[in-house]
Write a protein that holds these residues in place. Structure first.
Motif, short mmCIF file in Angstrom:
data_model
loop_
_atom_site.label_atom_id
_atom_site.label_comp_id
_atom_site.label_asym_id
_atom_site.label_seq_id
_atom_site.Cartn_x
_atom_site.Cartn_y
_atom_site.Cartn_z
N PHE A 25 1.00 -1.58 -0.41
CA PHE A 25 0.17 0.00 0.16
C PHE A 25 1.03 1.35 0.28
N VAL A 26 1.90 1.30 1.33
CA VAL A 26 2.68 2.50 1.35
C VAL A 26 3.33 2.67 -0.65
N THR A 27 4.09 2.11 -1.09
CA THR A 27 4.91 1.84 -1.94
C THR A 27 3.74 1.72 -3.22
N LEU A 28 2.66 1.71 -3.12
CA LEU A 28 1.64 1.95 -4.27
C LEU A 28 1.08 4.15 -4.78
N ILE A 29 1.21 4.28 -3.22
CA ILE A 29 1.22 5.82 -3.02
C ILE A 29 2.87 6.55 -3.07
N GLY A 30 3.67 5.63 -2.70
CA GLY A 30 4.89 6.87 -3.12
C GLY A 30 5.60 6.42 -4.13
N ALA A 31 4.86 5.48 -5.77
CA ALA A 31 5.56 5.26 -6.77
C ALA A 31 4.66 6.32 -7.16
N ALA A 32 3.08 6.27 -7.06
CA ALA A 32 2.56 7.13 -7.60
C ALA A 32 2.63 8.66 -7.58
N GLY A 33 3.36 8.88 -6.70
CA GLY A 33 3.72 10.54 -5.84
C GLY A 33 3.88 11.36 -7.83
N PHE A 34 4.83 10.60 -8.57
CA PHE A 34 5.84 11.08 -9.28
C PHE A 34 4.50 11.44 -10.28
N ARG A 35 3.85 10.95 -10.59
CA ARG A 35 2.88 10.16 -11.38
C ARG A 35 2.13 11.44 -11.00
N ALA A 36 1.84 12.58 -10.71
CA ALA A 36 1.14 13.89 -10.17
C ALA A 36 1.61 14.83 -10.81
N VAL A 37 2.85 14.62 -11.49
CA VAL A 37 3.61 16.15 -11.80
C VAL A 37 3.01 16.72 -12.71
N PRO A 38 2.73 15.40 -14.07
CA PRO A 38 2.63 16.14 -15.23
C PRO A 38 1.87 17.07 -16.13
N SER A 39 0.68 17.02 -15.07
CA SER A 39 -0.50 17.66 -15.17
C SER A 39 -0.85 18.50 -14.74
N VAL A 92 13.73 2.71 -7.29
CA VAL A 92 15.11 3.61 -7.19
C VAL A 92 14.93 4.55 -9.15
N LEU A 93 14.42 3.18 -9.93
CA LEU A 93 14.68 4.07 -11.12
C LEU A 93 13.41 5.41 -11.00
N VAL A 94 12.26 5.01 -10.06
CA VAL A 94 11.63 6.41 -10.28
C VAL A 94 12.54 7.48 -10.13
N ALA A 95 13.22 7.56 -8.60
CA ALA A 95 13.69 8.34 -7.82
C ALA A 95 14.75 8.89 -9.07
N ALA A 96 15.78 8.23 -9.65
CA ALA A 96 16.39 8.73 -10.51
C ALA A 96 15.52 9.70 -11.71
N VAL A 180 9.63 14.43 -5.30
CA VAL A 180 9.04 13.12 -5.24
C VAL A 180 10.21 12.15 -5.34
N ALA A 181 10.85 12.33 -6.07
CA ALA A 181 12.17 11.82 -6.38
C ALA A 181 12.88 11.20 -4.24
N ILE A 182 13.13 11.59 -3.39
CA ILE A 182 12.99 11.98 -2.39
C ILE A 182 11.97 10.83 -1.75
N ALA A 183 10.61 10.86 -2.18
CA ALA A 183 9.91 10.29 -1.36
C ALA A 183 9.70 8.59 -2.16
N ALA A 184 10.45 8.77 -3.37
CA ALA A 184 10.38 7.65 -3.82
C ALA A 184 11.17 6.83 -2.90
N LEU A 185 12.36 7.51 -3.11
CA LEU A 185 13.63 6.99 -2.42
C LEU A 185 13.59 6.49 -0.67
N ALA A 186 12.91 7.26 -0.41
CA ALA A 186 12.78 6.66 1.48
C ALA A 186 11.54 5.67 1.73
N VAL A 187 10.71 5.25 0.43
CA VAL A 187 10.15 4.01 0.92
C VAL A 187 10.60 2.77 0.61
N VAL A 188 12.28 2.50 -0.13
CA VAL A 188 12.64 1.78 -0.41
C VAL A 188 13.18 0.54 0.73
N PRO A 189 13.63 1.48 1.94
CA PRO A 189 13.83 0.80 3.44
C PRO A 189 12.54 -0.43 3.83
#
Length: 430
Positions: A25-39, A92-96, A180-189
Motif C-alpha cells: 500500500f505504502v509502496t504504491l502511494i510512493g510510486a504514484a507520487g511522481f505521476r502527479a507531476v505532469p498534469s 530507485v528507477l522512479v527516483a532517478a 517526489v524523487a526523495i519520497a520514492a527513495l524513502a519507501v525503499v527501506p
C-alpha cells in the motif's frame, strides 16, 4: 525462520499477509507520487521552454504506454526474482527519473525522464503488482484487498497534486520533481523490511488458505519474458481477453489519459487557478479510496461483469456533463461531479482482476498485466489526442464528449463477457 525472528512482530496475532499488504500500500502511494507531476506542470513547462501541449503530452504518453507494457513482464519477473527485488529496484528507477528531470533543457530529455525512466519504474509497480500480492498472499478477502491496493496507486497520484501545485507555484516546477524523487527513495527501506515474496518464506500460508486453495508459493523457473509472452498468446486466443482489454483501454482513456493529465489545464482554461483545480483532483483521490474499496467488497459478492457495466455507464454520463460545469470558481455542481467521479475513478480494477483470475487461473496476474497494458495504451492515446484537440480547437470539449461515448461502449464490452457457471481448473481458458 530467521527473518521472522529478526522482525519484532507477533505473527501469532498479525498474519504476514497484512504486513505485505501494508508495505505494498505504502509502496504504491510512493510510486504514484511522481505521476502527479505532469498534469500540474504542463503550463509551467510550456511557459518556460515554449513546448506545445502536444509535445509535453507526448512525454506523458510514453510514460503511460511503458507503465502498461512493462506490467506483464514485471509480473513474470516477480515470479522469478521475487517482488522485493523488483519493487525496490523500480523505486530507485522512479527516483532517478524524477531527480534527473530538474536538469533537463530539451524535449528529448523530457521524453527520457518522464517517459522512459519513470514509465518503466512505475510500470513495475502497477496493477499487476496488486494482482501478484493478492494472488500469493490472500484467499479470503482477495477482492477487498485488491480494492485497497488499487486505491493506493490512484490515490497516491491524486493526493500529491495540491502539494505539487503549491510547490510549483511558490518555488518553480523543479522543486516538486526533486521532492517526489526523495519520497520514492524513502519507501525503499520499508519494502526491504516488510515485503516478502511467498508465504512459505516466513513459514506460513496465504491468508484464508485451505488445502485445495490454488495459490503460487515458489519461484518460477525459465525466462520471465517468455512466460509473459506465452501468457499473452494463450489469452489472446480467447474472446474474454479481448473484451476485457477493449473495455480497459477505454477505462485508461477516460481516467489517466484524459482527466488525470488534462483536468487541471482544462479548468485553468475557464479561469480556475491551478492550485484549486489540483485540489479538486485530490478530492477525487479521497473519494476514490472509498469507491475502490467498496468495489472490492462488492466484487466478492456480485457478478464482476455487472459491476463493470454499471461503472462504465455512469462514468460516461458524468464525462458528457463535465464541460458545462467548468467555471472560475468551484460551483456545487462541480463538487457533485468530483465526488461521483471519485467514487468511480478506478472501481473497475477489482472486478477486472477477479475476471482475469477466474478465467486464466494461476496465470491471471500476468494476463491482467496485459489487460492493464491496454489500459495504458488507451490512456496514452487520450493524453496525446486531448492535447492535440486543445491545440487545434482551443478547448477540450470534444475530448470529454468522445470519452463519454466510449465509456458506453466499454460497458457493452464488459457485459458481453460470458458468465462463469461453475469453478474451473486453474489452467482452463475461456
Amino acid at each position: 525462520m530467521t527473518q521472522v525472528e529478526q522482525w519484532p512482530v507477533d505473527t501469532r496475532r498479525i498474519h504476514w499477509a497484512w504486513l505485505v499488504a501494508g508495505a505494498a500500500f505504502v509502496t504504491l502511494i510512493g510510486a504514484a507520487g511522481f505521476r502527479a507531476v505532469p498534469s500540474v506542470l504542463i503550463d509551467p513547462l510550456h511557459e518556460e521552454f515554449g513546448w506545445s501541449h502536444a509535445t509535453i503530452s507526448s512525454a506523458v504518453s510514453v510514460n503511460l504506454v511503458l507503465f502498461g507494457v512493462i506490467s506483464p513482464f514485471a509480473a513474470a519477473l516477480m515470479d522469478r526474482l521475487g517482488m522485493r527485488r523488483v519493487v525496490a529496484g523500480a523505486l530507485v528507477l522512479v527516483a532517478a527519473g524524477s531527480g534527473l528531470t530538474v536538469f533537463m533543457t530539451a524535449s528529448w530529455q523530457l521524453l527520457l525522464c518522464w517517459g522512459v525512466l519513470v514509465g518503466v519504474g512505475t510500470g513495475s509497480m502497477s496493477m499487476a503488482f496488486v494482482a501478484t500480492v493478492t494472488g500469493r498472499w490472500f484467499v479470503r478477502h482477495r477482492g477487498l484487498v485488491s480494492g485497497i491496493l488499487t486505491a493506493a496507486g490512484a490515490t497516491g497520484q491524486l493526493v500529491f497534486l495540491p502539494l505539487v501545485a503549491a510547490l510549483a507555484t511558490d518555488h518553480g516546477w523543479r522543486t516538486p520533481a526533486a521532492v517526489v524523487a526523495i519520497a520514492a527513495l524513502a519507501v525503499v527501506p520499508l519494502v526491504l523490511a516488510l515485503l516478502r515474496d511467498y508465504p512459505s518464506d516466513v513459514g506460513t500460508t496465504a491468508y484464508g488458505a485451505t488445502p485445495d486453495s490454488a495459490t503460487a508459493d515458489g519461484p518460477v523457473t525459465g525466462s520471465s519474458a517468455t512466460r509473459a509472452v506465452r501468457a499473452l498468446t494463450s489469452a489472446a486466443r480467447t474472446r474474454t481477453f479481448w473484451l476485457l482489454a477493449g473495455g480497459f483501454a477505454i477505462c485508461g482513456m477516460s481516467t489517466n489519459g484524459l482527466v488525470g493529465t488534462h483536468f487541471v489545464t482544462a479548468a485553468h482554461d475557464h479561469g480556475m487557478p491551478h492550485t484549486t483545480a489540483a485540489s479538486l483532483l485530490a478530492v477525487i483521490g479521497i473519494f476514490d479510496v472509498a469507491g475502490t474499496i467498496f468495489s472490492g467488497w462488492l466484487t466478492d459478492r456480485v457478478d464482476p461483469r455487472l459491476l463493470l457495466g454499471a461503472y462504465y455507464t455512469l462514468r460516461g454520463v458524468s464525462l458528457m456533463i463535465l464541460p458545462s460545469l467548468f467555471a472560475p470558481d468551484t460551483e456545487p455542481s462541480m463538487w457533485v461531479f468530483i465526488i461521483f467521479y471519485g467514487l468511480d475513478w478506478i472501481a473497475t480494477v477489482p472486478p477486472t482482476v477477479a475476471l482475469c483470475r477466474n478465467r486464466f487461473g494461476v496465470s491471471g496476474p500476468v494476463v491482467f498485466g496485459w489487460v492493464f497494458a491496454s489500459h495504458q495504451v488507451g490512456a496514452a492515446i487520450a493524453a496525446v489526442g486531448a492535447g492535440a484537440i486543445r491545440d487545434t480547437q482551443g478547448s477540450y470539449d470534444l475530448a470529454w464528449f468522445m470519452a463519454g461515448g466510449l465509456c458506453v461502449v466499454a460497458a457493452a464490452l464488459s457485459l458481453a463477457v460470458r458468465p462463469i457457471r461453475e469453478p474451473q481448473h486453474p489452467e482452463t481458458r475461456s
